[in-house]
Design a protein around this motif. Sequence first.
Motif, PDB file in Angstrom:
ATOM      1  N   ALA A 152       1.842   0.560  -4.695  1.00 20.69           N
ATOM      2  CA  ALA A 152       1.394   1.924  -4.964  1.00 20.69           C
ATOM      3  C   ALA A 152       2.253   2.902  -4.178  1.00 20.69           C
ATOM      4  O   ALA A 152       2.421   2.742  -2.963  1.00 20.69           O
ATOM      5  CB  ALA A 152      -0.076   2.103  -4.585  1.00 20.69           C
ATOM      6  N   SER A 153       2.818   3.904  -4.850  1.00 19.02           N
ATOM      7  CA  SER A 153       3.551   4.988  -4.216  1.00 19.02           C
ATOM      8  C   SER A 153       4.677   4.443  -3.337  1.00 19.02           C
ATOM      9  O   SER A 153       5.604   3.798  -3.825  1.00 19.02           O
ATOM     10  CB  SER A 153       2.575   5.865  -3.431  1.00 19.02           C
ATOM     11  OG  SER A 153       3.205   7.042  -2.964  1.00 19.02           O
ATOM     12  N   HIS A 177      -2.678  10.136  -8.225  1.00 17.42           N
ATOM     13  CA  HIS A 177      -1.618   9.329  -7.632  1.00 17.42           C
ATOM     14  C   HIS A 177      -2.071   7.915  -7.263  1.00 17.42           C
ATOM     15  O   HIS A 177      -1.235   7.022  -7.126  1.00 17.42           O
ATOM     16  CB  HIS A 177      -1.099  10.047  -6.377  1.00 17.42           C
ATOM     17  CG  HIS A 177       0.141   9.455  -5.798  1.00 17.42           C
ATOM     18  ND1 HIS A 177       1.328   9.348  -6.500  1.00 17.42           N
ATOM     19  CD2 HIS A 177       0.394   8.948  -4.558  1.00 17.42           C
ATOM     20  CE1 HIS A 177       2.239   8.800  -5.736  1.00 17.42           C
ATOM     21  NE2 HIS A 177       1.708   8.535  -4.553  1.00 17.42           N
ATOM     22  N   LEU A 178      -3.367   7.718  -7.099  1.00 18.30           N
ATOM     23  CA  LEU A 178      -3.889   6.430  -6.630  1.00 18.30           C
ATOM     24  C   LEU A 178      -4.932   5.897  -7.622  1.00 18.30           C
ATOM     25  O   LEU A 178      -6.111   5.777  -7.305  1.00 18.30           O
ATOM     26  CB  LEU A 178      -4.503   6.588  -5.235  1.00 18.30           C
ATOM     27  CG  LEU A 178      -3.550   7.097  -4.145  1.00 18.30           C
ATOM     28  CD1 LEU A 178      -4.320   7.444  -2.871  1.00 18.30           C
ATOM     29  CD2 LEU A 178      -2.453   6.082  -3.862  1.00 18.30           C
ATOM     30  N   MET A 217      -6.744  -0.190   0.833  1.00 18.12           N
ATOM     31  CA  MET A 217      -6.766   0.469  -0.472  1.00 18.12           C
ATOM     32  C   MET A 217      -6.920  -0.534  -1.612  1.00 18.12           C
ATOM     33  O   MET A 217      -7.269  -0.151  -2.738  1.00 18.12           O
ATOM     34  CB  MET A 217      -5.509   1.313  -0.688  1.00 18.12           C
ATOM     35  CG  MET A 217      -4.238   0.538  -1.008  1.00 18.12           C
ATOM     36  SD  MET A 217      -2.868   1.630  -1.529  1.00 18.12           S
ATOM     37  CE  MET A 217      -3.435   2.129  -3.163  1.00 18.12           C
ATOM     38  N   HIS A 253       0.803  -1.229   0.000  1.00 17.45           N
ATOM     39  CA  HIS A 253       0.000   0.000   0.000  1.00 17.45           C
ATOM     40  C   HIS A 253       0.836   1.279   0.000  1.00 17.45           C
ATOM     41  O   HIS A 253       2.012   1.303   0.375  1.00 17.45           O
ATOM     42  CB  HIS A 253      -0.951  -0.005   1.198  1.00 17.45           C
ATOM     43  CG  HIS A 253      -0.268   0.007   2.536  1.00 17.45           C
ATOM     44  ND1 HIS A 253       0.260   1.150   3.097  1.00 17.45           N
ATOM     45  CD2 HIS A 253      -0.035  -0.988   3.439  1.00 17.45           C
ATOM     46  CE1 HIS A 253       0.781   0.871   4.282  1.00 17.45           C
ATOM     47  NE2 HIS A 253       0.625  -0.425   4.510  1.00 17.45           N
ATOM     48  N   SER A 254       0.179   2.362  -0.365  1.00 14.12           N
ATOM     49  CA  SER A 254       0.728   3.709  -0.283  1.00 14.12           C
ATOM     50  C   SER A 254       0.856   4.141   1.176  1.00 14.12           C
ATOM     51  O   SER A 254       0.145   3.645   2.057  1.00 14.12           O
ATOM     52  CB  SER A 254      -0.207   4.666  -1.029  1.00 14.12           C
ATOM     53  OG  SER A 254      -0.015   6.000  -0.625  1.00 14.12           O
ATOM     54  N   CYS A 279      -2.322   5.361   2.805  1.00 12.73           N
ATOM     55  CA  CYS A 279      -3.388   4.374   2.977  1.00 12.73           C
ATOM     56  C   CYS A 279      -2.933   3.239   3.889  1.00 12.73           C
ATOM     57  O   CYS A 279      -1.973   3.350   4.635  1.00 12.73           O
ATOM     58  CB  CYS A 279      -3.806   3.826   1.611  1.00 12.73           C
ATOM     59  SG  CYS A 279      -4.382   5.091   0.445  1.00 12.73           S
ATOM     60  N   TRP A 284      -3.355  13.731  -3.337  1.00 11.85           N
ATOM     61  CA  TRP A 284      -3.065  12.390  -3.835  1.00 11.85           C
ATOM     62  C   TRP A 284      -4.210  11.724  -4.571  1.00 11.85           C
ATOM     63  O   TRP A 284      -3.994  10.674  -5.198  1.00 11.85           O
ATOM     64  CB  TRP A 284      -2.591  11.501  -2.692  1.00 11.85           C
ATOM     65  CG  TRP A 284      -1.396  12.060  -1.988  1.00 11.85           C
ATOM     66  CD1 TRP A 284      -1.300  12.384  -0.673  1.00 11.85           C
ATOM     67  CD2 TRP A 284      -0.120  12.375  -2.568  1.00 11.85           C
ATOM     68  NE1 TRP A 284      -0.046  12.882  -0.389  1.00 11.85           N
ATOM     69  CE2 TRP A 284       0.692  12.880  -1.538  1.00 11.85           C
ATOM     70  CE3 TRP A 284       0.396  12.278  -3.865  1.00 11.85           C
ATOM     71  CZ2 TRP A 284       2.009  13.296  -1.759  1.00 11.85           C
ATOM     72  CZ3 TRP A 284       1.706  12.685  -4.084  1.00 11.85           C
ATOM     73  CH2 TRP A 284       2.489  13.184  -3.043  1.00 11.85           C
TER      74      TRP A 284
END
Length: 252
Positions: free
Chosen positions: A82-83, A227-228, A26, A18-19, A22, A146
């Motif tokens: 993610a990220s 971004h997501l 997510m 996950h980011s 989050c 984001w």
Amino acid sequence: MIISHDVSGTGPAVVLLHSSVCDRRMWDPQWQALLDAGHRVIRCDFRGFGDTPLADAPYGVAADVLALLDHLDIETTALIGASYGGRIALTVAALRPTAVTALALLGAAKSGHEPSDTLLAFDAQEEELLTAGDIEGAVELNVRTWLGPEADEATRELVRRMQRHNFEVQLTAQVGPRKEEVDLTRITAPTLALSGAHDLPDFRQIAASLPTLLPNARHRELPWAGHLPNLERPAEVTALLTDFLRESLAGR
């Protein structure tokens, strides 16, 4: 300690990372679709996120992910990150390249990246709000920054809840993760790097640079995305991810 996680299904493994905005929730929009596609699906919370408590000594985030793979007896897996989770996915793939069969990166961060003035300004504004005790203001700053224009209000509220919890936990932290320096050229897995046209320039630049760094990487920019993207247009991104994993398995 084994970090908190969910695991379900049978078949080729895929781990969801996950980011930092989050936690493992997510990936709710992708969870069932990946199971239906025939994967064993694992998602986890890093320390200080979701259900995983803070650490009491320095630790490695990628090392935690590798420990989870060992705990679950997973010898090979695809990674979707993610990220910040993308940065960890890259680190895991460099530390144990033979274990990673495919990498799908959504707005990934990267070790050693020099932040742009835009990202530095965001960091400074967030720090100012948190120092003033304005957690709600910092939460709203993150939601605005984001999530792209496609995100609906339910998605924005989910990110608010996750980010608020992260702040409440992490502001009490006494120790943080140690640096995990790796050579990304060790990565051999086929890689899909997604970026969003509405994202900060840093993450667009990182995604575009990966095909020059990794031997089997391709970049795709999503013109509608922030971004997501997996939360902004879940069905479209889920299809991209399942197609990429299917293609990667066929090429093995």
